[in-house]
Every structure is written in C-alpha cells, then in structure tokens.
Design an enzyme around this catalytic site. Sequence first.
Site, PDB file in Angstrom:
ATOM      1  N   ARG A  11     -29.728   9.679 -11.505  1.00  0.00           N
ATOM      2  CA  ARG A  11     -30.696   8.574 -11.467  1.00  0.00           C
ATOM      3  C   ARG A  11     -31.431   8.533 -10.138  1.00  0.00           C
ATOM      4  O   ARG A  11     -32.626   8.207 -10.081  1.00  0.00           O
ATOM      5  CB  ARG A  11     -29.945   7.270 -11.693  1.00  0.00           C
ATOM      6  CG  ARG A  11     -30.764   6.041 -11.445  1.00  0.00           C
ATOM      7  CD  ARG A  11     -29.915   4.805 -11.499  1.00  0.00           C
ATOM      8  NE  ARG A  11     -30.620   3.667 -10.977  1.00  0.00           N
ATOM      9  CZ  ARG A  11     -31.516   2.964 -11.662  1.00  0.00           C
ATOM     10  NH1 ARG A  11     -31.810   3.312 -12.881  1.00  0.00           N
ATOM     11  NH2 ARG A  11     -32.119   1.932 -11.123  1.00  0.00           N
ATOM     12  N   ASP A  40     -19.178  -0.520  -6.182  1.00  0.00           N
ATOM     13  CA  ASP A  40     -18.629   0.847  -6.260  1.00  0.00           C
ATOM     14  C   ASP A  40     -17.132   0.888  -5.959  1.00  0.00           C
ATOM     15  O   ASP A  40     -16.506   1.927  -6.178  1.00  0.00           O
ATOM     16  CB  ASP A  40     -19.371   1.796  -5.312  1.00  0.00           C
ATOM     17  CG  ASP A  40     -20.791   2.030  -5.787  1.00  0.00           C
ATOM     18  OD1 ASP A  40     -21.613   2.520  -5.000  1.00  0.00           O
ATOM     19  OD2 ASP A  40     -21.095   1.696  -6.953  1.00  0.00           O
ATOM     20  N   ILE A  79     -23.036  -6.858 -10.754  1.00  0.00           N
ATOM     21  CA  ILE A  79     -24.146  -5.947 -10.470  1.00  0.00           C
ATOM     22  C   ILE A  79     -24.546  -5.129 -11.689  1.00  0.00           C
ATOM     23  O   ILE A  79     -25.723  -4.993 -12.006  1.00  0.00           O
ATOM     24  CB  ILE A  79     -23.785  -4.988  -9.289  1.00  0.00           C
ATOM     25  CG1 ILE A  79     -23.345  -5.795  -8.069  1.00  0.00           C
ATOM     26  CG2 ILE A  79     -24.958  -4.067  -8.975  1.00  0.00           C
ATOM     27  CD1 ILE A  79     -24.425  -6.667  -7.455  1.00  0.00           C
ATOM     28  N   ARG A 126     -18.894  14.267  -8.259  1.00  0.00           N
ATOM     29  CA  ARG A 126     -20.244  13.804  -7.917  1.00  0.00           C
ATOM     30  C   ARG A 126     -20.216  12.934  -6.669  1.00  0.00           C
ATOM     31  O   ARG A 126     -21.214  12.802  -5.971  1.00  0.00           O
ATOM     32  CB  ARG A 126     -20.840  12.990  -9.074  1.00  0.00           C
ATOM     33  CG  ARG A 126     -21.266  13.801 -10.279  1.00  0.00           C
ATOM     34  CD  ARG A 126     -22.011  12.945 -11.270  1.00  0.00           C
ATOM     35  NE  ARG A 126     -23.164  12.309 -10.630  1.00  0.00           N
ATOM     36  CZ  ARG A 126     -23.854  11.328 -11.206  1.00  0.00           C
ATOM     37  NH1 ARG A 126     -23.511  10.879 -12.391  1.00  0.00           N
ATOM     38  NH2 ARG A 126     -24.892  10.796 -10.612  1.00  0.00           N
TER      39      ARG A 126
HETATM   40  C1  EPZ Z   1     -27.285   2.330  -5.858  1.00  0.00           C
HETATM   41  O1  EPZ Z   1     -27.711   2.475  -7.206  1.00  0.00           O
HETATM   42  C2  EPZ Z   1     -26.108   3.286  -5.694  1.00  0.00           C
HETATM   43  N1  EPZ Z   1     -26.554   4.655  -5.928  1.00  0.00           N
HETATM   44  C3  EPZ Z   1     -25.005   2.923  -6.695  1.00  0.00           C
HETATM   45  O2  EPZ Z   1     -23.901   3.790  -6.452  1.00  0.00           O
HETATM   46  C4  EPZ Z   1     -24.575   1.473  -6.421  1.00  0.00           C
HETATM   47  O3  EPZ Z   1     -23.611   1.104  -7.381  1.00  0.00           O
HETATM   48  C5  EPZ Z   1     -25.790   0.543  -6.525  1.00  0.00           C
HETATM   49  O4  EPZ Z   1     -26.822   0.983  -5.605  1.00  0.00           O
HETATM   50  C6  EPZ Z   1     -25.441  -0.902  -6.181  1.00  0.00           C
HETATM   51  O5  EPZ Z   1     -24.901  -0.966  -4.897  1.00  0.00           O
HETATM   52  C7  EPZ Z   1     -27.184   5.327  -4.916  1.00  0.00           C
HETATM   53  O6  EPZ Z   1     -27.392   4.803  -3.830  1.00  0.00           O
HETATM   54  C8  EPZ Z   1     -27.570   6.738  -5.206  1.00  0.00           C
HETATM   55  P1  EPZ Z   1     -29.598  -0.988  -7.827  1.00  0.00           P
HETATM   56  P2  EPZ Z   1     -29.115   1.814  -7.688  1.00  0.00           P
HETATM   57  O7  EPZ Z   1     -31.014  -0.599  -7.962  1.00  0.00           O
HETATM   58  O8  EPZ Z   1     -30.126   1.974  -6.642  1.00  0.00           O
HETATM   59  C9  EPZ Z   1     -30.541  -3.349 -11.849  1.00  0.00           C
HETATM   60  C10 EPZ Z   1     -22.272   5.364  -7.005  1.00  0.00           C
HETATM   61  O9  EPZ Z   1     -21.237   5.298  -7.687  1.00  0.00           O
HETATM   62  N2  EPZ Z   1     -31.904  -2.885 -11.627  1.00  0.00           N
HETATM   63  O10 EPZ Z   1     -29.170  -1.848  -6.685  1.00  0.00           O
HETATM   64  O11 EPZ Z   1     -29.413   2.331  -9.039  1.00  0.00           O
HETATM   65  C11 EPZ Z   1     -29.628  -2.200 -12.261  1.00  0.00           C
HETATM   66  O12 EPZ Z   1     -29.702  -2.002 -13.663  1.00  0.00           O
HETATM   67  C12 EPZ Z   1     -23.544   4.712  -7.498  1.00  0.00           C
HETATM   68  O13 EPZ Z   1     -22.355   5.954  -5.895  1.00  0.00           O
HETATM   69  C13 EPZ Z   1     -32.917  -3.361 -12.454  1.00  0.00           C
HETATM   70  O14 EPZ Z   1     -32.689  -4.157 -13.356  1.00  0.00           O
HETATM   71  O15 EPZ Z   1     -28.663   0.294  -7.796  1.00  0.00           O
HETATM   72  C14 EPZ Z   1     -28.263  -2.666 -11.832  1.00  0.00           C
HETATM   73  O16 EPZ Z   1     -27.727  -3.518 -12.828  1.00  0.00           O
HETATM   74  C15 EPZ Z   1     -23.350   4.033  -8.850  1.00  0.00           C
HETATM   75  N3  EPZ Z   1     -34.183  -2.916 -12.257  1.00  0.00           N
HETATM   76  C16 EPZ Z   1     -28.554  -3.465 -10.559  1.00  0.00           C
HETATM   77  O17 EPZ Z   1     -29.961  -3.801 -10.611  1.00  0.00           O
HETATM   78  C17 EPZ Z   1     -34.501  -2.020 -11.272  1.00  0.00           C
HETATM   79  O18 EPZ Z   1     -35.690  -1.654 -11.127  1.00  0.00           O
HETATM   80  C18 EPZ Z   1     -28.256  -2.697  -9.282  1.00  0.00           C
HETATM   81  O19 EPZ Z   1     -29.139  -1.625  -9.231  1.00  0.00           O
HETATM   82  C19 EPZ Z   1     -33.455  -1.540 -10.442  1.00  0.00           C
HETATM   83  C20 EPZ Z   1     -32.168  -1.987 -10.640  1.00  0.00           C
END
Ligand code: EPZ
Length: 417
Positions: A92, A304, A326, A396
């Site tokens: 992603r 996480d 989250i 990963r």
């Molecule tokens: C980052 O993901 C991390 N990944 C995730 O780690 C981590 O769990 C997450 O942040 C929360 O801390 C990386 O940094 C590569 P978000 P990200 O955008 O950016 C919703 C791991 O195991 N959302 O903060 O995808 C989304 O669906 C991974 O290392 C929207 O609705 O997280 C989720 O429910 C897993 N619309 C929540 O927000 C959007 O446009 C958090 O997403 C974006 C997100």
Amino acid sequence: MDKFIIRGGKPLRGTIATGGSKNAALPILIASLLTDEPCVVRRVPRLRDIVTTLRLLEFLGKRVVQDNASVRIYSRKGLKTQAPYDLVKQMRASVLVVGPLLARFGGVRVPLPGGCAIGLRPIDLHLKGFEQMGAKVSLERGDAVMSARRLHAARIPLRFASVGATENLLMAASLLEGGTTIENAAREPEIADLAVFLRSMGAQIEGEGTRRICVRGRRVLRGAEHEVIADRIEAGTFLIACAATRGSVFLKGARPGHLRNVLKKLQEAGCKVQASSAGIGLSAAGRPDPVDITTQPYPGFPTDLQAPWMALMSLAKGQSMIRERIFEKRFLHAGELARLGARLSVDGDMVCTDGVGKFSGALVMASDIRAGAALLVAGLAAGGKTEISRVYHIDRGYEAVEKKLRRLGADIIRVKS
Ligand code: EPZ
C-alpha cells in the site's frame, strides 16, 4: 512458503540492536523521486517491503545500489509517472509516489491500493489533499488519475490524522513555493524523520510531530544523506515478547521517547523498564497484570502493537479490554491465538481477553505483519512446539527475526518449503 518452528517456554535474555524503521525508510526512499541528484539512506532494514520499494523506484527510472543497510539512489533517465499494478497491490505504501510525481511532473496514474487483511484502507484523504493543491482527480478502471498544470500551496485540514496522507502531502508541498499548512497532521516519529530528510533536501518545514505542519517548498530540491530512526514497532514487539516469556532484554538503540505510552502500559502490567539514551531494558518475573488499551494515533498506543499486546494480555492474571480505533478489521490474529489457548471474545472494535496461565503449542497461520508478530510472541511463551506458516507476512516488517530471537535464547528455526 517458509514457516517457523518454535519450542517455547524459554525466557528471552540478552542484548540485541534495534534495526532501522521500516515505516520511516519507506517514505524517505520514495522522497528521492523529488530530485535528480543522488540520495543516500542509511540504516535501511532488509525487508520485503523495502525490496518492493526499491523495485518500484527502479521501475520509475531510478538506479538503486544497495550495500547492506545503505541504499544509494541515482537518476538514470526521465521518471515514469505511472506506478505498476503488481507493486502497488503488494504494498500500500507505493501510493506515496503520487506526491513527488504529481508535484514534479503535473500528472500521475496509480492503481488504487486494494483492501487487505486489516481493512479497506482507502486513500480519499490523500486525493482530497491533492485536489486542494489544485489537482484534478479522476478514477479510471481502478486507477486514480491525477493531473495539475501546476500544484499550488494550500491549507489542508485532514479529517483524520492519516500517516500516509500526511507523508504524501508533505512530499508534494516540499516542491511548491509558497506556504502549505497540513492541519490535524499525523504526529508519528516516522513523519518527523521524513521532515528531517526533506529539510536536508532544501525544503523549509516547521511543526513536524505536532498537529500543524507548515511547509515552504522549493521548485528544485537537492540530493541528501540520512540515517533512518530506530524501528519503534520492532522494539515494542521484542519488549512484549520479553514480557510474555518472563525474560530480561536490552534493546540497543531503541528510542524510549518513541514508545512512552507502550512503556507505561508494560510497567502497569508489572514489568521493570529501564529507559536511557542507549536504549530500553525490560525484565519480567511472572504473569502480567491485566491492562486495558485503546489504539490511537501517535502518541497514543500504536495500532501496530495491538496484536502483540493481545498475545501478552491473553496470559495476564485476569481480564483486559483491547479496543482498535484505527483499522476496522484488525483482529484476525484472535482466532489463531485461541488455537494456542487464549480465551478471547471479539465484539465490534473490542476484544476482551480472559488471561490463562499458559499457552500450548499449535499449528497457526500469519495473516499480516503484526498478526504474525503476535503469533511469534505467543509461540515463544507457549509450552511445546508451535508452527507458524505464511511467515512471509512477518518478513515484511521484521528483519531476520528468527536470528535475533535465537540470539536472545529462543528455540526457533525457519523451515524453507
Ligand atoms: C501507516 O499506514 C503504517 N504504514 C501502518 O503500519 C500503520 O498501522 C498506520 O500508518 C497507522 O499508524 C506505513 O507507514 C508504511 P493511515 P497508513 O493512513 O498510512 C484510514 C505496519 O504494520 N484512512 O494512518 O496506511 C485507513 O483506512 C503498517 O507496519 C482513510 O480512511 O495509515 C485506516 O483505517 C500496517 N482514508 C486509518 O485511516 C485515507 O485516505 C489509518 O490509516 C487514509 C487512511
């Protein structure tokens, strides 16, 4: 697909060095798209997601030279502005190429990252932010197509403190003259690390780590060198594993300031924690006390570490509640923990754990990075033999995890199949 075979019940004891942060390295490597000059990123963990990111950069037109934990990125020819389907589907975080490519070339096409084991994970906040910067966004056959004669600086209020959206918009804003403000920005340490890298490329950035980030970009950014921060999620996972096995470990280079909430919860659970500029030590003598958690954006309890924490609380002296705020589907590990003897009840965004005295080894399967980490924690604590399949999920996010655990006295082997 490889699997891990663990003969558990042995306390983890000893010292290991914490690796570089996966979730800081990914955006920083992608930020090299913002310049044609060479960039050097150090302390890059050797993980599947890093390999995917480097392949993505090469596909787009960069030349990548990896030497152990250092990665050098050079320009080879003009950059492509379309991210490949297979790589975006694998990871992603590939969607982070949008900010740099849209800001540099005024157009980009990227497949919408699909749902995955932990929920839908849309990118609406990313797209809305780019629209506020002047981009036209359309969806064409599963791709997001964005174009902008010229992106412009803007005030961007985020509905939710999304990590990825903050990183994507921060990278785009670094190439825009004028002042961009991201409000309700995510405050994770990985974002602060990205800001340090962007600042060394020439962008003016203030407020990283707070809810309001102000950026004054430049039309041309220079190359930069950077060492990635320690991985707080890897460190937290090892501390939780030490608590579950009633051991005593020291994690060299782990940053206590990035794990304040988690260290507080571990102390409430009865662990002894030593925090210093050299790293973090933890020792545990018996079953943990039950401690409730609710996952929150940083500096709250990190989502996480929710799965590893569930494994620990399944061994606690009593009941505890785990609330996941989250992601909408981040409890797939509950069923696998139950196979090891955990007593869990799932209700919406809550799980209630009824702590048991011990786990017994079983056959279990990893479903995502952190669910796999939870099974590692539980298998290390369980009596007898535990077999974890689909460990590619764990690979990963955790570099050479079985080697590090063996160095701490665990009986774990990887069986290649
Ligand atoms: C980052 O993901 C991390 N990944 C995730 O780690 C981590 O769990 C997450 O942040 C929360 O801390 C990386 O940094 C590569 P978000 P990200 O955008 O950016 C919703 C791991 O195991 N959302 O903060 O995808 C989304 O669906 C991974 O290392 C929207 O609705 O997280 C989720 O429910 C897993 N619309 C929540 O927000 C959007 O446009 C958090 O997403 C974006 C997100």
